[in-house]
Design a protein around this motif. Structure first.
Motif, mmCIF file in Angstrom:
data_model
loop_
_atom_site.group_PDB
_atom_site.id
_atom_site.type_symbol
_atom_site.label_atom_id
_atom_site.label_comp_id
_atom_site.label_asym_id
_atom_site.label_seq_id
_atom_site.Cartn_x
_atom_site.Cartn_y
_atom_site.Cartn_z
ATOM 1 N N ARG A 39 33.764 30.077 4.460
ATOM 2 C CA ARG A 39 32.885 29.115 3.778
ATOM 3 C C ARG A 39 32.713 29.478 2.307
ATOM 4 O O ARG A 39 32.776 28.617 1.422
ATOM 5 C CB ARG A 39 31.509 29.089 4.443
ATOM 6 N N ASN A 42 35.975 28.777 0.562
ATOM 7 C CA ASN A 42 36.143 27.330 0.370
ATOM 8 C C ASN A 42 35.248 26.833 -0.771
ATOM 9 O O ASN A 42 35.677 26.042 -1.618
ATOM 10 C CB ASN A 42 35.806 26.568 1.649
ATOM 11 N N PHE A 43 34.018 27.301 -0.719
ATOM 12 C CA PHE A 43 33.102 26.877 -1.779
ATOM 13 C C PHE A 43 33.594 27.353 -3.137
ATOM 14 O O PHE A 43 33.573 26.610 -4.116
ATOM 15 C CB PHE A 43 31.687 27.414 -1.495
ATOM 16 N N THR A 44 34.065 28.619 -3.208
ATOM 17 C CA THR A 44 34.576 29.170 -4.457
ATOM 18 C C THR A 44 35.801 28.398 -4.912
ATOM 19 O O THR A 44 35.961 28.075 -6.094
ATOM 20 C CB THR A 44 34.904 30.664 -4.289
ATOM 21 N N ALA A 45 36.685 28.080 -3.986
ATOM 22 C CA ALA A 45 37.892 27.320 -4.326
ATOM 23 C C ALA A 45 37.499 25.927 -4.848
ATOM 24 O O ALA A 45 38.078 25.427 -5.830
ATOM 25 C CB ALA A 45 38.789 27.197 -3.119
ATOM 26 N N LEU A 46 36.530 25.313 -4.196
ATOM 27 C CA LEU A 46 36.077 23.992 -4.634
ATOM 28 C C LEU A 46 35.511 24.057 -6.044
ATOM 29 O O LEU A 46 35.818 23.219 -6.895
ATOM 30 C CB LEU A 46 35.014 23.451 -3.675
ATOM 31 N N VAL A 47 34.703 25.080 -6.285
ATOM 32 C CA VAL A 47 34.120 25.237 -7.616
ATOM 33 C C VAL A 47 35.212 25.463 -8.647
ATOM 34 O O VAL A 47 35.191 24.875 -9.745
ATOM 35 C CB VAL A 47 33.083 26.379 -7.629
ATOM 36 N N ILE A 49 38.416 24.593 -8.483
ATOM 37 C CA ILE A 49 39.205 23.362 -8.650
ATOM 38 C C ILE A 49 38.437 22.362 -9.512
ATOM 39 O O ILE A 49 38.986 21.764 -10.443
ATOM 40 C CB ILE A 49 39.561 22.763 -7.275
ATOM 41 N N LEU A 50 37.151 22.181 -9.187
ATOM 42 C CA LEU A 50 36.341 21.255 -9.984
ATOM 43 C C LEU A 50 36.252 21.722 -11.434
ATOM 44 O O LEU A 50 36.320 20.914 -12.362
ATOM 45 C CB LEU A 50 34.943 21.103 -9.394
#
Length: 188
Positions: A39, A42-47, A49-50
């Motif tokens: 989690r 994923n959150f770090t990857a999302l941040v 990428i954004l």
């Protein structure tokens, strides 16, 4: 990426990772599980990428907004300077208008004085003409009255002479005068 952007990136990464760990640790003291690790990843990857996807558009938007505000400020400054220039011009014109108004009033006063003098001169000339006309009328009336008086005096004198002649001439004198007159007419 500049140094400020890198610092912001790493600070955000550490913040979000710390937030993920704190979030995962808040499950009643249970141990860290692999699901929690995924989690956080994923959150770090999302941040990340954004961050990489949005950093240029956001930077462009913010830079455009800054440029727009700077242009507005420059335009407002130009308009303020133009307004101050116009205000100074209007004040100068107002001062000149006051001087011009005084000049116009003085000019009208002079014209009024000139018109007054002209009217007085015309009135004097008109009065003189009226006096001259009255004098001529009086003289004419005198001549008429004198002629009338002379005619009346002549008529009365003739009447008096006729009455005197009628009193003094006898019918014989009358016949003699008539014959003398007829002789003169026939002889001529």
């Amino acid at each position: 990426m500049n140094a400020k952007g890198r610092k912001l990136f790493w600070a955000s990464l550490v913040f979000f990772m710390g937030a993920g760990v704190a979030f995962a640790a808040g499950d009643g003291g249970e141990s860290w599980s692999s699901i929690d690790t995924y989690r956080v990843m994923n959150f770090t990857a999302l941040v990340l990428i954004l961050f990489f996807l949005l950093r240029k558009p956001v930077a462009r938007f913010l830079n455009g907004r800054i440029d727009g505000i700077e242009k507005q400020l420059a335009d407002l400054e130009e308009r303020r300077l133009a307004a101050e220039k116009d205000l100074a011009e209007y004040r100068r014109q107002l001062e000149h208008m006051e001087d011009e108004a005084k000049s116009i009033l003085e000019q009208y006063r002079k014209q009024g004085e000139a018109a007054k003098e002209r009217i007085l001169e015309e009135a004097k000339a008109s009065a003189e003409k009226m006096r001259e006309q009255a004098r001529r009328n009086i003289e004419h009336e005198f001549v008429k009255v004198r002629a009338g008086l002379q005619a009346e005096v002549m008529e009365k004198a003739l009447e008096r002479a006729e009455s005197l002649i009628q009193e003094k001439i006898s019918p014989e004198d009358h016949d003699r005068l008539t014959e003398e007159y007829l002789k003169k007419v026939v002889a001529s």
